[in-house]
Design a protein around this motif. Structure first.
Motif, short mmCIF file in Angstrom:
data_model
loop_
_atom_site.label_atom_id
_atom_site.label_comp_id
_atom_site.label_asym_id
_atom_site.label_seq_id
_atom_site.Cartn_x
_atom_site.Cartn_y
_atom_site.Cartn_z
N TYR A 68 0.85 -1.19 0.00
CA TYR A 68 0.00 0.00 0.00
C TYR A 68 0.88 1.24 0.00
N TYR A 69 0.53 2.20 -0.84
CA TYR A 69 1.29 3.43 -0.84
C TYR A 69 0.38 4.63 -1.08
N CYS A 70 0.87 5.79 -0.67
CA CYS A 70 0.12 7.02 -0.87
C CYS A 70 0.78 7.84 -1.96
N ALA A 71 0.02 8.74 -2.54
CA ALA A 71 0.54 9.51 -3.66
C ALA A 71 -0.22 10.83 -3.79
N THR A 72 0.42 11.80 -4.41
CA THR A 72 -0.20 13.11 -4.61
C THR A 72 0.38 13.78 -5.85
N ASN A 73 -0.42 14.69 -6.41
CA ASN A 73 0.06 15.52 -7.52
C ASN A 73 0.39 16.93 -7.05
N LEU A 74 0.26 17.17 -5.73
CA LEU A 74 0.47 18.49 -5.16
C LEU A 74 -0.48 19.53 -5.74
N VAL A 75 -1.71 19.07 -5.98
CA VAL A 75 -2.80 19.97 -6.36
C VAL A 75 -4.01 19.60 -5.50
N GLY A 76 -5.01 20.44 -5.49
CA GLY A 76 -6.13 20.21 -4.59
C GLY A 76 -7.06 19.07 -4.97
N PHE A 77 -7.13 18.72 -6.23
CA PHE A 77 -8.05 17.67 -6.63
C PHE A 77 -7.34 16.32 -6.66
#
Length: 121
Positions: A94-103
């Motif tokens: 399991y891993y977490c991820a983001t695009n560094l944007v609000g959506f």
């Protein structure tokens, strides 16, 4: 570059629970969409849930609806994934991820190394 750190994985029995944590040491996650994903050996990556910068929750996988929840703790710069009623088929990295944007996104750019969840009796 973002250094996301996932933790809290381990061995759980079927029907058991775990709480996974996702934090970042070099960026504030408060207003960014953060998603949880998993990948089991020999299988494709699966998007599970995401929490947007406005705290909207999005479920990508019907298999976890009603069992997994996502929560943001503003004071700890952490996004949690609560796993309840675990099943052997939940075994995965399991891993977490983001695009560094609000959506939210089903394919974020910045990913952590993940934490292993194993469900077995």
């Amino acid at each position: 570059q973002v250094n996301l750190v996932a933790s809290g994985g381990g061995l759980a029995q079927p029907g058991g629970s775990l709480r996974l944590s996702c934090t970042a040491n070099d960026v504030t996650l408060d207003y960014y969409g953060v998603g949880w994903f998993r990948q089991a050996p020999g299988k494709e990556r699966e998007a599970l849930l995401c929490i947007s910068g406005t705290n909207q929750r999005i479920y990508y996988a019907d298999s976890v609806r009603g069992r997994f929840t996502i929560v943001r703790d503003w004071t700890k710069n952490t996004v949690y994934l609560q796993l309840n009623d675990l099943k052997p088929e939940d075994t995965a990295l399991y891993y977490c991820a983001t695009n560094l944007v609000g959506f939210c996104s089903e394919d974020p750019r910045y990913r952590g190394q993940g934490t292993q969840v194993t469900v077995s009796s």
